[in-house]
Structures are given as C-alpha cells and as structure tokens.
Scaffold this active site. Structure first.
Site, PDB file in Angstrom:
ATOM      1  N   CYS A  17      39.900 -13.460 -31.190  1.00 16.33           N
ATOM      2  CA  CYS A  17      40.748 -13.074 -30.057  1.00 16.33           C
ATOM      3  C   CYS A  17      40.244 -11.790 -29.401  1.00 16.33           C
ATOM      4  CB  CYS A  17      42.176 -12.907 -30.525  1.00 16.33           C
ATOM      5  SG  CYS A  17      42.905 -14.461 -31.099  1.00 16.33           S
TER       6      CYS A  17
ATOM      7  N   CYS B 138      42.494 -10.818 -34.223  1.00 20.62           N
ATOM      8  CA  CYS B 138      41.345 -11.120 -35.091  1.00 20.62           C
ATOM      9  C   CYS B 138      40.064 -11.059 -34.247  1.00 20.62           C
ATOM     10  CB  CYS B 138      41.513 -12.506 -35.721  1.00 20.62           C
ATOM     11  SG  CYS B 138      41.300 -13.872 -34.546  1.00 20.62           S
TER      12      CYS B 138
ATOM     13  N   HIS C  94      46.022 -19.081 -31.493  1.00 22.69           N
ATOM     14  CA  HIS C  94      46.623 -17.758 -31.662  1.00 22.69           C
ATOM     15  C   HIS C  94      47.223 -17.321 -30.326  1.00 22.69           C
ATOM     16  CE1 HIS C  94      43.879 -16.429 -35.295  1.00 22.69           C
ATOM     17  NE2 HIS C  94      44.492 -17.576 -35.506  1.00 22.69           N
TER      18      HIS C  94
ATOM     19  N   GLU D 255      47.256 -14.413 -28.988  1.00 27.38           N
ATOM     20  CA  GLU D 255      46.356 -13.486 -28.290  1.00 27.38           C
ATOM     21  C   GLU D 255      45.296 -14.250 -27.497  1.00 27.38           C
ATOM     22  OE1 GLU D 255      47.099 -13.534 -31.602  1.00 27.38           O
ATOM     23  OE2 GLU D 255      46.942 -11.524 -32.474  1.00 27.38           O
TER      24      GLU D 255
HETATM   25  N1  CYT Z   1      46.542 -11.551 -35.124  1.00 23.61           N
HETATM   26  C1  CYT Z   1      46.701 -12.810 -35.592  1.00 23.61           C
HETATM   27  C2  CYT Z   1      46.309 -13.150 -36.860  1.00 23.61           C
HETATM   28  C3  CYT Z   1      46.501 -14.443 -37.280  1.00 23.61           C
HETATM   29  N2  CYT Z   1      47.035 -15.353 -36.473  1.00 23.61           N
HETATM   30  C4  CYT Z   1      47.420 -15.030 -35.223  1.00 23.61           C
HETATM   31  O1  CYT Z   1      47.918 -15.879 -34.449  1.00 23.61           O
HETATM   32  N3  CYT Z   1      47.240 -13.741 -34.795  1.00 23.61           N
END
Ligand code: CYT
Length: 142
Positions: free
Chosen positions: A89, A86, A56, A58
């Site tokens: 992260c 999420c 991800h 983040e």
């Molecule tokens: N916020 C997120 C949700 C799902 N995938 C990602 O890369 N980022």
C-alpha cells in the site's frame, strides 16, 4: 506529530476497522481527508469477502485518489488509517501522489498482536531480449 483534529479523523478510521470486522473481514479501516479536512472517501478491508488478499483499504483509497484527484488535491490529501500501511500500500500511496499518512497502530505494534504474513520474496529473472524489448519501449519516450 499528530494533532487533536488528526485524532478525530483517526477515530473514524478505527470505527471503519470495526466495520470491517463486523462485515467478516480483518479489522482495518482508512479514509481520505481533502485539503480542507472534509472526508473524500472511506474504505475497510474486504480481503475475505472479496476473496482478494490485496483488498486493503489503503490500496483501494490510493487507487481511487489516482483516478479521481488532480495532482494538487492529491498532494493536499491525508490518509487516516487504523494501521500503518504495508509495503504494497505504501508504494501505491506514493504513486497516487498523496503526501501524508496518519496511522494509529504501527506495523511493529501489529506484529505483537498478529504474527507476520509469511510471503517470501518472488525470484525475478532478467534482463533478457534487450533488442526486442527496446524496440517496443524506446519509441514511446522519443
Ligand atoms: N495496514 C494494513 C495491514 C493489514 N491489512 C490491511 O488492510 N491494512
């Protein structure tokens, strides 16, 4: 509360989400803006092309911040992200010492667009072997 300056940077995060999609990945993009508002780093989701479900933007940016920024700079740095981080992260953002996240789409709104990923909680067994593990851990903190 988000400001017009936030929206400018948020739009850049949204264009990184489009870039993720163009590169064959799910559409998520993020960037870090330093204390003076300059962009320090940008990332997009690369879970498919890296074959890594944790790739991800983040997470990649929080790990970059943990390595590259001193504590004061990290505390003044904002993450702009096309979608709310999420749980995975969010924890790493906290550990990296970042102090503000600005997102466009909320996790709740994402659920309306995409069904939730079903990853069941992992059973954890323990504690065990207390004397042995204390011998390894305690001297470090004494
Ligand atoms: N916020 C997120 C949700 C799902 N995938 C990602 O890369 N980022």
């Amino acid at each position: 509360m988000t400001t017009p300056d936030d929206h400018t940077l948020l739009r850049q995060a949204i264009s990184l989400a489009a870039k993720a999609r163009a590169s064959g990945n799910p559409p998520f993009g993020s960037l870090l803006a330093g204390p003076d508002g300059t962009i320090l780093a940008e990332e997009h989701n690369s879970t498919l092309t890296d074959n890594d479900v944790t790739a991800h933007p983040e997470l990649k940016l929080a790990r970059w911040a943990a390595r590259e920024l001193d504590a004061q700079t990290a505390a003044g740095t904002t993450m702009y992200t096309s979608c709310q981080p999420c749980g995975m992260c969010e924890a790493v953002i906290q550990w990296a010492g970042l102090r503000r996240v600005v997102f466009a789409l909320s996790n709740e709104q994402l659920l309306d667009i995409r069904p939730g990923s079903s990853r069941p909680p992992v059973p954890q067994d323990g504690p065990a072997l207390l004397d042995e593990v204390r011998a390894a851990v305690e001297p470090y903190y004494r």
